[in-house]
Scaffold this motif. Structure first.
Motif, PDB file in Angstrom:
ATOM      1  N   LEU A 191       0.861  -1.214  -0.211  1.00  0.00           N
ATOM      2  CA  LEU A 191      -0.068   0.052   0.197  1.00  0.00           C
ATOM      3  C   LEU A 191       0.838   1.236  -0.057  1.00  0.00           C
ATOM      4  CD1 LEU A 191      -2.722  -0.698   2.695  1.00  0.00           C
ATOM      5  CD2 LEU A 191      -2.782  -1.179   0.304  1.00  0.00           C
ATOM      6  N   PHE A 192       0.488   2.244  -0.865  1.00  0.00           N
ATOM      7  CA  PHE A 192       0.896   3.576  -0.796  1.00  0.00           C
ATOM      8  C   PHE A 192      -0.165   4.416  -0.965  1.00  0.00           C
ATOM      9  CE2 PHE A 192       3.111   7.402  -2.113  1.00  0.00           C
ATOM     10  CZ  PHE A 192       4.339   7.327  -1.227  1.00  0.00           C
ATOM     11  N   GLY A 193      -0.097   5.611  -0.115  1.00  0.00           N
ATOM     12  CA  GLY A 193      -1.256   6.691  -0.008  1.00  0.00           C
ATOM     13  C   GLY A 193      -1.010   8.043  -0.661  1.00  0.00           C
ATOM     14  N   LEU A 194      -2.054   8.404  -1.296  1.00  0.00           N
ATOM     15  CA  LEU A 194      -1.914   9.848  -1.730  1.00  0.00           C
ATOM     16  C   LEU A 194      -2.755  10.650  -1.257  1.00  0.00           C
ATOM     17  CD1 LEU A 194      -1.844   9.178  -5.617  1.00  0.00           C
ATOM     18  CD2 LEU A 194       0.193   9.322  -3.980  1.00  0.00           C
ATOM     19  N   THR A 195      -2.400  11.862  -0.829  1.00  0.00           N
ATOM     20  CA  THR A 195      -3.376  12.976  -0.334  1.00  0.00           C
ATOM     21  C   THR A 195      -3.268  14.161  -1.075  1.00  0.00           C
ATOM     22  OG1 THR A 195      -4.105  14.206   1.741  1.00  0.00           O
ATOM     23  CG2 THR A 195      -1.693  13.889   1.572  1.00  0.00           C
ATOM     24  N   ILE A 196      -4.011  15.341  -0.857  1.00  0.00           N
ATOM     25  CA  ILE A 196      -3.861  16.353  -1.612  1.00  0.00           C
ATOM     26  C   ILE A 196      -4.378  17.420  -0.654  1.00  0.00           C
ATOM     27  CG2 ILE A 196      -6.371  15.835  -2.345  1.00  0.00           C
ATOM     28  CD1 ILE A 196      -5.596  17.148  -5.103  1.00  0.00           C
ATOM     29  N   GLN A 197      -4.129  18.784  -1.137  1.00  0.00           N
ATOM     30  CA  GLN A 197      -4.638  19.984  -0.370  1.00  0.00           C
ATOM     31  C   GLN A 197      -6.138  20.032  -0.513  1.00  0.00           C
ATOM     32  OE1 GLN A 197      -2.844  21.867   1.761  1.00  0.00           O
ATOM     33  NE2 GLN A 197      -1.374  20.192   1.435  1.00  0.00           N
ATOM     34  N   PRO A 198      -6.964  20.140   0.271  1.00  0.00           N
ATOM     35  CA  PRO A 198      -8.470  20.324   0.201  1.00  0.00           C
ATOM     36  C   PRO A 198      -8.846  21.411  -0.850  1.00  0.00           C
ATOM     37  CG  PRO A 198      -7.789  20.078   2.515  1.00  0.00           C
ATOM     38  CD  PRO A 198      -6.673  20.226   1.960  1.00  0.00           C
ATOM     39  N   GLU A 199      -8.062  22.404  -0.766  1.00  0.00           N
ATOM     40  CA  GLU A 199      -8.386  23.487  -1.788  1.00  0.00           C
ATOM     41  C   GLU A 199      -8.302  23.052  -3.177  1.00  0.00           C
ATOM     42  OE1 GLU A 199      -7.721  25.246   2.135  1.00  0.00           O
ATOM     43  OE2 GLU A 199      -6.569  23.873   0.705  1.00  0.00           O
ATOM     44  N   ARG A 200      -7.167  22.538  -3.304  1.00  0.00           N
ATOM     45  CA  ARG A 200      -6.968  21.790  -4.712  1.00  0.00           C
ATOM     46  C   ARG A 200      -7.777  20.720  -5.060  1.00  0.00           C
ATOM     47  NH1 ARG A 200      -6.062  22.141  -9.864  1.00  0.00           N
ATOM     48  NH2 ARG A 200      -4.869  20.547 -10.705  1.00  0.00           N
ATOM     49  N   LEU A 201      -8.156  19.931  -4.176  1.00  0.00           N
ATOM     50  CA  LEU A 201      -9.216  18.774  -4.227  1.00  0.00           C
ATOM     51  C   LEU A 201     -10.749  19.591  -4.806  1.00  0.00           C
ATOM     52  CD1 LEU A 201      -9.894  15.920  -4.242  1.00  0.00           C
ATOM     53  CD2 LEU A 201     -10.515  15.942  -1.881  1.00  0.00           C
ATOM     54  N   ALA A 202     -11.124  20.555  -4.074  1.00  0.00           N
ATOM     55  CA  ALA A 202     -12.211  21.239  -4.183  1.00  0.00           C
ATOM     56  C   ALA A 202     -12.587  21.591  -5.812  1.00  0.00           C
ATOM     57  CB  ALA A 202     -12.457  22.125  -3.196  1.00  0.00           C
ATOM     58  N   GLN A 203     -11.406  22.303  -6.232  1.00  0.00           N
ATOM     59  CA  GLN A 203     -10.981  22.713  -7.368  1.00  0.00           C
ATOM     60  C   GLN A 203     -11.369  21.723  -8.601  1.00  0.00           C
ATOM     61  OE1 GLN A 203      -7.236  24.217  -8.662  1.00  0.00           O
ATOM     62  NE2 GLN A 203      -8.189  25.754 -10.040  1.00  0.00           N
ATOM     63  N   ILE A 204     -10.543  20.527  -8.377  1.00  0.00           N
ATOM     64  CA  ILE A 204     -10.743  19.349  -9.401  1.00  0.00           C
ATOM     65  C   ILE A 204     -12.316  18.934  -9.225  1.00  0.00           C
ATOM     66  CG2 ILE A 204      -9.792  17.134  -9.836  1.00  0.00           C
ATOM     67  CD1 ILE A 204      -7.137  18.057  -8.549  1.00  0.00           C
ATOM     68  N   ARG A 205     -12.430  18.881  -8.129  1.00  0.00           N
ATOM     69  CA  ARG A 205     -14.178  17.941  -8.291  1.00  0.00           C
ATOM     70  C   ARG A 205     -15.212  18.945  -8.590  1.00  0.00           C
ATOM     71  NH1 ARG A 205     -14.470  14.845  -2.275  1.00  0.00           N
ATOM     72  NH2 ARG A 205     -13.109  13.252  -2.960  1.00  0.00           N
ATOM     73  N   GLU A 206     -15.018  20.257  -8.441  1.00  0.00           N
ATOM     74  CA  GLU A 206     -15.825  21.163  -9.182  1.00  0.00           C
ATOM     75  C   GLU A 206     -16.008  21.345 -10.730  1.00  0.00           C
ATOM     76  OE1 GLU A 206     -18.830  24.183  -8.882  1.00  0.00           O
ATOM     77  OE2 GLU A 206     -17.908  22.929  -7.309  1.00  0.00           O
ATOM     78  N   ARG A 259     -15.613  18.686 -12.389  1.00  0.00           N
ATOM     79  CA  ARG A 259     -16.295  17.308 -12.679  1.00  0.00           C
ATOM     80  C   ARG A 259     -17.765  17.046 -12.268  1.00  0.00           C
ATOM     81  NH1 ARG A 259     -14.476  11.997 -13.541  1.00  0.00           N
ATOM     82  NH2 ARG A 259     -15.646  10.405 -12.739  1.00  0.00           N
ATOM     83  N   ARG A 260     -18.170  17.583 -10.950  1.00  0.00           N
ATOM     84  CA  ARG A 260     -19.424  17.829 -10.562  1.00  0.00           C
ATOM     85  C   ARG A 260     -19.739  19.066  -9.900  1.00  0.00           C
ATOM     86  NH1 ARG A 260     -20.133  12.158  -7.103  1.00  0.00           N
ATOM     87  NH2 ARG A 260     -19.113  10.775  -8.700  1.00  0.00           N
ATOM     88  N   PRO A 261     -20.138  20.104 -10.698  1.00  0.00           N
ATOM     89  CA  PRO A 261     -20.390  21.597 -10.227  1.00  0.00           C
ATOM     90  C   PRO A 261     -21.355  21.585  -9.097  1.00  0.00           C
ATOM     91  CG  PRO A 261     -20.073  21.668 -12.543  1.00  0.00           C
ATOM     92  CD  PRO A 261     -20.397  20.262 -12.237  1.00  0.00           C
ATOM     93  N   ASN A 262     -21.153  22.574  -8.027  1.00  0.00           N
ATOM     94  CA  ASN A 262     -22.178  22.855  -6.979  1.00  0.00           C
ATOM     95  C   ASN A 262     -22.666  21.595  -6.335  1.00  0.00           C
ATOM     96  OD1 ASN A 262     -21.899  25.626  -7.804  1.00  0.00           O
ATOM     97  ND2 ASN A 262     -23.259  25.088  -9.795  1.00  0.00           N
ATOM     98  N   SER A 263     -21.736  20.653  -5.960  1.00  0.00           N
ATOM     99  CA  SER A 263     -22.194  19.396  -5.415  1.00  0.00           C
ATOM    100  C   SER A 263     -21.561  19.297  -4.124  1.00  0.00           C
ATOM    101  CB  SER A 263     -21.887  18.125  -6.279  1.00  0.00           C
ATOM    102  OG  SER A 263     -20.581  18.029  -6.511  1.00  0.00           O
TER     103      SER A 263
END
Length: 271
Positions: free
Chosen positions: A202-217, A219-223
Motif C-alpha cells: 500500500l501507498f497513499g496519496l493525499t491532496i490539499q483540500p482547496e486543490r481537491l475542491a477545484q478538481i471536483r468542481e 467534474r461535479r459543479p455545485n455538489s
C-alpha cells in the motif's frame, strides 16, 4: 510579473516522446515563461525537414520572436536542415553523442529508432499485461488477484491515483491497483476490501483540500462532492487512517505524475 511567451518545437525522427520529456525537464526551471509546445514526430527525410523549417519560420514571423527547437535527429543531413530554421536550436544527439564517442573510443551507429529497438518482446509483453491489470483494478473495481499487484494506491477520490497507476504500468511495467477511500471506510474505521493483508504493497496519496475542491468542481459543479468543507473532512479522515494504519503517503497537490511515481518506486523499493 510580466509573463514571457515562447513557442517551443520538439522535433524527432521517432515519436518525439523522448525529446519532449527531456525538453520539459529544462523548461520547467523557468517559471516566468509561458511555453506553447509543439511536437513534430517522424522527421526522417530531407523533404520533411524542409517542411519543418517552413513551419518553424512561419511561427517565428507570427510570434515576432524566434522559437526554441529541441531535436533528436540522428541523420546529420536532416538535422542540418532543421537547424537552419530561424530558431534557437538544441540537439541532444550533437551535444552528447560526440563526447561519448570520444570517451568510449567507438563510433555510434547513427541508427534511427535505436532506443525502441533495444526493448525486447518480453518487456513489451510485461507492459501490456501491466496496463491490462491496472485498468481492471482501477478505482476499487475489484479486490481480486491483489496478490499479483506490485503496488496498491489508496486515497480520496480525484487525488491522482488513476493517472499514477497507469504511468507506473506503461512506463515501468508494474501492476498497479488503486482504491478510493470513501466516507463509509472512515465510518467503519477500516481499509476497504481485502487491503489489510496486502499492507506492504500500500501507498497513499493525499491532496490539499482547496486543490481537491477545484478538481471536483470541474467534474461535479455545485455538489457536496466538490464542497470545500466536505473535501477538508475527507482529506483529514484519509490522512488519519493512513497514519493509523502505518501507510506511507505523500501530498500530490503540486507534484507531477512522474515525481509521484518515482517516490512510489523509491519508498516501496520497486525496480
Amino acid at each position: 510579473m510580466l509573463i514571457l511567451n515562447r513557442t517551443v518545437f520538439f522535433v524527432s525522427d521517432g515519436t518525439g516522446i523522448t525529446v519532449e520529456a527531456l525538453g520539459h525537464s529544462l523548461l520547467s526551471q523557468f517559471e516566468g515563461v509561458k511555453f506553447t509546445q509543439i511536437r513534430i514526430p517522424f522527421i526522417d527525410s530531407e523533404d520533411k525537414a524542409r517542411e519543418v523549417v517552413a513551419r518553424i519560420n512561419a511561427r517565428s514571423e507570427s510570434d515576432g520572436i524566434r522559437p526554441i527547437v529541441f531535436t533528436t535527429l540522428i541523420n546529420p543531413r536532416v538535422a542540418a536542415i532543421v537547424h537552419q530554421a530561424d530558431a534557437y536550436s538544441l540537439s541532444y544527439f550533437e551535444t552528447f553523442l560526440s563526447p561519448l564517442e570520444t570517451e568510449l573510443g567507438v563510433k555510434s551507429s547513427h541508427t534511427v529508432g535505436r532506443t525502441h529497438g533495444t526493448t525486447d518482446s518480453s518487456d513489451y509483453k510485461k507492459r501490456i499485461e501491466a496496463i491490462n491489470y491496472t485498468l481492471a483494478h482501477d478505482d476499487g473495481i475489484t479486490d481480486q488477484d491483489l496478490e499479483e499487484a506490485d503496488v496498491v494506491l489508496v486515497g480520496v477520490s480525484r487525488c491522482g491515483k488513476t493517472p499514477t497507476s497507469l504511468y507506473l504500468a506503461m512506463q515501468f511495467g508494474l501492476k498497479a491497483a488503486n482504491f478510493p477511500l470513501i466516507p463509509e471506510d472512515f465510518e467503519r474505521g477500516k481499509l476497504p476490501g481485502t487491503l489489510e493483508k496486502h499492507r506492504r504493497k500500500l501507498f497513499g496519496l493525499t491532496i490539499q483540500p482547496e486543490r481537491l475542491a477545484q478538481i471536483r468542481e470541474e467534474r461535479r459543479p455545485n455538489s457536496r462532492y466538490a464542497d470545500l468543507a466536505n473535501c477538508r473532512h475527507e482529506v483529514g479522515e484519509a490522512e488519519k487512517m493512513m497514519k493509523r494504519e502505518g501507510i506511507r503517503w505523500l501530498d500530490s497537490s503540486s507534484k507531477s505524475i512522474e515525481e509521484i511515481a518515482t517516490t512510489v518506486l523509491e519508498e516501496l523499493q520497486l525496480r
